[in-house]
Design a protein around this motif. Sequence first.
Motif, PDB file in Angstrom:
ATOM      1  N   CYS A  71       0.853  -1.203   0.000  1.00  9.61           N
ATOM      2  CA  CYS A  71       0.000   0.000   0.000  1.00  9.61           C
ATOM      3  C   CYS A  71       0.883   1.246   0.000  1.00  9.61           C
ATOM      4  CB  CYS A  71      -0.840   0.068   1.272  1.00  9.61           C
ATOM      5  SG  CYS A  71      -1.909  -1.324   1.503  1.00  9.61           S
ATOM      6  N   GLY A  72       0.343   2.341  -0.510  1.00 10.92           N
ATOM      7  CA  GLY A  72       1.002   3.646  -0.411  1.00 10.92           C
ATOM      8  C   GLY A  72       2.389   3.643  -1.026  1.00 10.92           C
ATOM      9  N   SER A  73       3.335   4.200  -0.299  1.00  4.99           N
ATOM     10  CA  SER A  73       4.700   4.301  -0.816  1.00  4.99           C
ATOM     11  C   SER A  73       5.324   2.923  -1.018  1.00  4.99           C
ATOM     12  CB  SER A  73       5.570   5.099   0.151  1.00  4.99           C
ATOM     13  OG  SER A  73       5.084   6.411   0.231  1.00  4.99           O
ATOM     14  N   ALA A  74       4.937   1.983  -0.180  1.00  8.69           N
ATOM     15  CA  ALA A  74       5.493   0.634  -0.322  1.00  8.69           C
ATOM     16  C   ALA A  74       5.067   0.037  -1.677  1.00  8.69           C
ATOM     17  CB  ALA A  74       5.024  -0.251   0.830  1.00  8.69           C
ATOM     18  N   SER A 133       6.059  -3.744   3.447  1.00  7.62           N
ATOM     19  CA  SER A 133       5.363  -2.925   4.441  1.00  7.62           C
ATOM     20  C   SER A 133       6.355  -2.387   5.464  1.00  7.62           C
ATOM     21  CB  SER A 133       4.290  -3.762   5.136  1.00  7.62           C
ATOM     22  OG  SER A 133       3.698  -3.024   6.168  1.00  7.62           O
ATOM     23  N   GLN A 134       6.402  -1.088   5.611  1.00 10.61           N
ATOM     24  CA  GLN A 134       7.254  -0.491   6.638  1.00 10.61           C
ATOM     25  C   GLN A 134       6.828  -1.000   8.008  1.00 10.61           C
ATOM     26  OE1 GLN A 134       8.466   1.594   9.787  1.00 10.61           O
ATOM     27  NE2 GLN A 134       6.430   2.227   9.210  1.00 10.61           N
ATOM     28  N   SER A 135       5.552  -0.804   8.332  1.00 16.78           N
ATOM     29  CA  SER A 135       5.062  -1.120   9.682  1.00 16.78           C
ATOM     30  C   SER A 135       4.903  -2.610   9.914  1.00 16.78           C
ATOM     31  CB  SER A 135       3.705  -0.460   9.900  1.00 16.78           C
ATOM     32  OG  SER A 135       2.770  -0.987   8.969  1.00 16.78           O
ATOM     33  N   THR A 184      -0.009  -3.153   8.193  1.00 15.21           N
ATOM     34  CA  THR A 184      -1.060  -2.591   7.346  1.00 15.21           C
ATOM     35  C   THR A 184      -2.107  -3.681   7.059  1.00 15.21           C
ATOM     36  OG1 THR A 184       0.519  -1.075   6.435  1.00 15.21           O
ATOM     37  CG2 THR A 184      -1.477  -1.400   5.157  1.00 15.21           C
ATOM     38  N   SER A 227      -2.403  -5.277   3.556  1.00 17.74           N
ATOM     39  CA  SER A 227      -1.201  -6.039   3.180  1.00 17.74           C
ATOM     40  C   SER A 227      -1.159  -7.360   3.946  1.00 17.74           C
ATOM     41  CB  SER A 227       0.064  -5.219   3.465  1.00 17.74           C
ATOM     42  OG  SER A 227      -0.037  -3.972   2.828  1.00 17.74           O
ATOM     43  N   VAL A 266       4.956  10.816   9.203  1.00 21.02           N
ATOM     44  CA  VAL A 266       3.920  10.015   8.539  1.00 21.02           C
ATOM     45  C   VAL A 266       4.316   9.742   7.088  1.00 21.02           C
ATOM     46  CG1 VAL A 266       1.545  10.074   7.688  1.00 21.02           C
ATOM     47  CG2 VAL A 266       2.024  10.658  10.054  1.00 21.02           C
ATOM     48  N   THR A 303       6.582   8.626   4.528  1.00 20.90           N
ATOM     49  CA  THR A 303       7.806   7.816   4.601  1.00 20.90           C
ATOM     50  C   THR A 303       8.868   8.331   3.629  1.00 20.90           C
ATOM     51  OG1 THR A 303       8.728   5.599   4.295  1.00 20.90           O
ATOM     52  CG2 THR A 303       6.815   6.155   2.960  1.00 20.90           C
ATOM     53  N   GLU A 334       0.808  14.581   0.046  1.00 23.70           N
ATOM     54  CA  GLU A 334       0.643  14.196   1.451  1.00 23.70           C
ATOM     55  C   GLU A 334       0.942  15.355   2.393  1.00 23.70           C
ATOM     56  OE1 GLU A 334       1.902   9.730   2.605  1.00 23.70           O
ATOM     57  OE2 GLU A 334       3.464  10.823   1.587  1.00 23.70           O
ATOM     58  N   ALA A 384      -2.481   8.665   8.492  1.00 26.56           N
ATOM     59  CA  ALA A 384      -1.983   7.854   9.594  1.00 26.56           C
ATOM     60  C   ALA A 384      -0.721   7.133   9.147  1.00 26.56           C
ATOM     61  CB  ALA A 384      -3.039   6.847  10.003  1.00 26.56           C
ATOM     62  N   LYS A 385       0.164   6.921  10.074  1.00 29.20           N
ATOM     63  CA  LYS A 385       1.427   6.254   9.736  1.00 29.20           C
ATOM     64  C   LYS A 385       1.201   4.779   9.444  1.00 29.20           C
ATOM     65  CE  LYS A 385       5.912   5.994   9.444  1.00 29.20           C
ATOM     66  NZ  LYS A 385       6.424   6.541   8.171  1.00 29.20           N
ATOM     67  N   VAL A 410      -1.697   1.947   8.914  1.00 33.33           N
ATOM     68  CA  VAL A 410      -3.132   1.844   8.643  1.00 33.33           C
ATOM     69  C   VAL A 410      -3.611   0.427   8.978  1.00 33.33           C
ATOM     70  CG1 VAL A 410      -4.928   2.139   6.886  1.00 33.33           C
ATOM     71  CG2 VAL A 410      -2.969   3.661   6.928  1.00 33.33           C
TER      72      VAL A 410
HETATM   73  C1  G6P Z   1       0.256   4.805   5.184  1.00 32.93           C
HETATM   74  C2  G6P Z   1       1.520   5.624   5.347  1.00 32.93           C
HETATM   75  C3  G6P Z   1       2.386   5.486   4.088  1.00 32.93           C
HETATM   76  C4  G6P Z   1       2.704   4.025   3.841  1.00 32.93           C
HETATM   77  C5  G6P Z   1       1.434   3.180   3.752  1.00 32.93           C
HETATM   78  C6  G6P Z   1       1.759   1.711   3.792  1.00 32.93           C
HETATM   79  O1  G6P Z   1      -0.535   5.341   4.189  1.00 32.93           O
HETATM   80  O2  G6P Z   1       1.198   6.979   5.560  1.00 32.93           O
HETATM   81  O3  G6P Z   1       3.588   6.207   4.272  1.00 32.93           O
HETATM   82  O4  G6P Z   1       3.431   3.912   2.655  1.00 32.93           O
HETATM   83  O5  G6P Z   1       0.579   3.443   4.875  1.00 32.93           O
HETATM   84  O6  G6P Z   1       2.276   1.422   5.068  1.00 32.93           O
HETATM   85  P1  G6P Z   1       3.251   0.232   5.363  1.00 32.93           P
HETATM   86  O7  G6P Z   1       3.526   0.333   6.843  1.00 32.93           O
HETATM   87  O8  G6P Z   1       2.506  -1.024   5.009  1.00 32.93           O
HETATM   88  O9  G6P Z   1       4.470   0.420   4.531  1.00 32.93           O
END
Ligand code: G6P
Length: 598
Positions: free
Chosen positions: A292-295, A339-341, A344, A347, A390, A392, A478, A592-593, A595
């Motif tokens: 999702c998102g930047s990932a 996924s950073q976190s 998500t 994901s 938030v 990335t 963003e 949100a950082k 999601v």
């Molecule tokens: C949110 C964050 C984004 C990130 C995305 C996916 O939208 O604001 O910066 O790229 O979630 O998050 P993840 O933790 O799965 O990389």
Amino acid sequence: MCGIIGYIGKNNALKVITDGLKQLEYRGYDSAGIAIKNNNEIKIFKSVGKIKELEKKIDYTIQSDIGIGHTRWATHGSVNITNSHPHKVGSITLVHNGIIENYEQLKQELIKKNYQLKSDTDTEIACGYIDYLYQKDKNIITTLNKIKDIFKGSYAFAILVDNDNYLYATRKDSPLIIAKGENENYLASDVPAILKYTNQYYLLDNYEIAILEKDNIKILKDNKEIKKELLTFNYNIETSLKNGYDHFMLKEINEQDKLVESLINIYLQDKKTLLNKMPDFKKYNQIHIVACGSAYHAGLVGKYLIEKYANTKVYVEVASEYRYNKLFFDKKTLVIIISQSGETADSLASLRIAKENKIDTLAIVNVYGSSIAREASKTLYINAGCEIAVATTKAYTLQLLMLSFIALAMGIQKELIDDSSFEDIKKYYTKLPQLMHNEIKRDLKNIAKNIYKKNNIFFIGRGIDYALSLEGSLKLKEISYIHSEAYPAGELKHGTISLIEKNTPVIAIVTDENIYEKTISNIKEVASRGAYVILIISKHLDKDGDFYNEKIVIENTNSLINSLTAIIPLQLLAYNIALLKGCDIDKPRNLAKSVTVE
Ligand code: G6P
């Protein structure tokens, strides 16, 4: 998204919890609240807006050794004090992350039992329902064991029960850690909340129940006490501090060269080290990258790299679509989740679908011990440390680096990259940190000044440069709230070019020599319609011309890693534009950082 902290121990609970909430601010929130016990009475403080608004309402002379706190990112019900957490119904006070999907049905049951509900939230209904069960069970553990069969959706709960002095927690598909201190214990939705106090923690798994006293932590599974491994969080506290920078985003942009260097040192000492760390890719003939998102944007860059260097078909999809699509797996498919976190929701759900279909999964994750990291068949950590802003930056860049390692390893395993080519490529990686450093130090304030008042900014590129454009455009919208679109340069004239008028900024990225001429033609098309063109171009492709207004020339490396230098001016432009506009750079509105809901 919502954040949770709970505390029991020797210090003033109100102070510790407020402090923890401040550490969770980066996750994105729109209201906050704290509940503590004082002389066996529950006191609740809530406010809309930032934690400093909440602080104004709290009397810190109130002594308490136990409490829970929450930052809310509204899902059910608008942003107001009644909807914010903690909620108290009957004997139960709780905070909640996640969504209770069958709340409407539970609400009807509670109304029949004469429960008076005040808010529009699924959380208050969950609280009421727990109270309803507890009044019958007279035992909170029995009740918490029951909810797993009743509540649909996801939850992490931190709970106080009237007339006892324990802190309770349980979860399903929403993360929660239980942290151990000296004569004090904590629970939190993520580590930064407690990193200042301790780095020792237990990961709570789905349906487990934690009972915290100040000098004891008990974890139950299926009603039996279990021993869990006490983990040590090895992030340096420094990574969660601003260290003199005005914003976390700027600090994180500045960390990128060093972090890239460290990951290169770990993975690329020699061919053997690289291959030892990677799965056997030879057995796969197609790859699905899901994120999702930047990932997701990182995944699009990864597609170009893997297809080019490993001659393997890659499909990239956003996870919220992928999980509901008809999927065409075969035994030779590998699903890569980025996924950073690592939490998500979409994901994670996509990963689980792949596993249910008995498909191998590989995760590229930053947060150690996160759900995606633990559930994937294999996990590669990007070692970005805590990312607080938030939007990335460093995690995205390290995802690109890891994808380049994957393309390289796959190319070697498939005998498309021989030893001497590997050694040549390695030399480029050695130069990369310095080249990134040069980009980080580049001053883009003047370019930002020329465009920050515009309402629309376009990004164009072809191939890998289009993938970078998408990320550049996302960063900009963003944090600066300027409308922005990224377009494949060749597609522009099929509609979007009608939006180009005199002085419309168009940021054009050109690093791919194979389609250089074509992209330049497209840039000329917008320039001749009056666009204000900012050209970001690799040095070896740079030629003088009258088709741009500003030019940023990037030192060329190798197509595997060019994107790691080219992305930095895009990050810095977004940062400088948002700065000039006076935006809340680290905590953009509505975002949100992590999601953790669909
Ligand atoms: C949110 C964050 C984004 C990130 C995305 C996916 O939208 O604001 O910066 O790229 O979630 O998050 P993840 O933790 O799965 O990389």
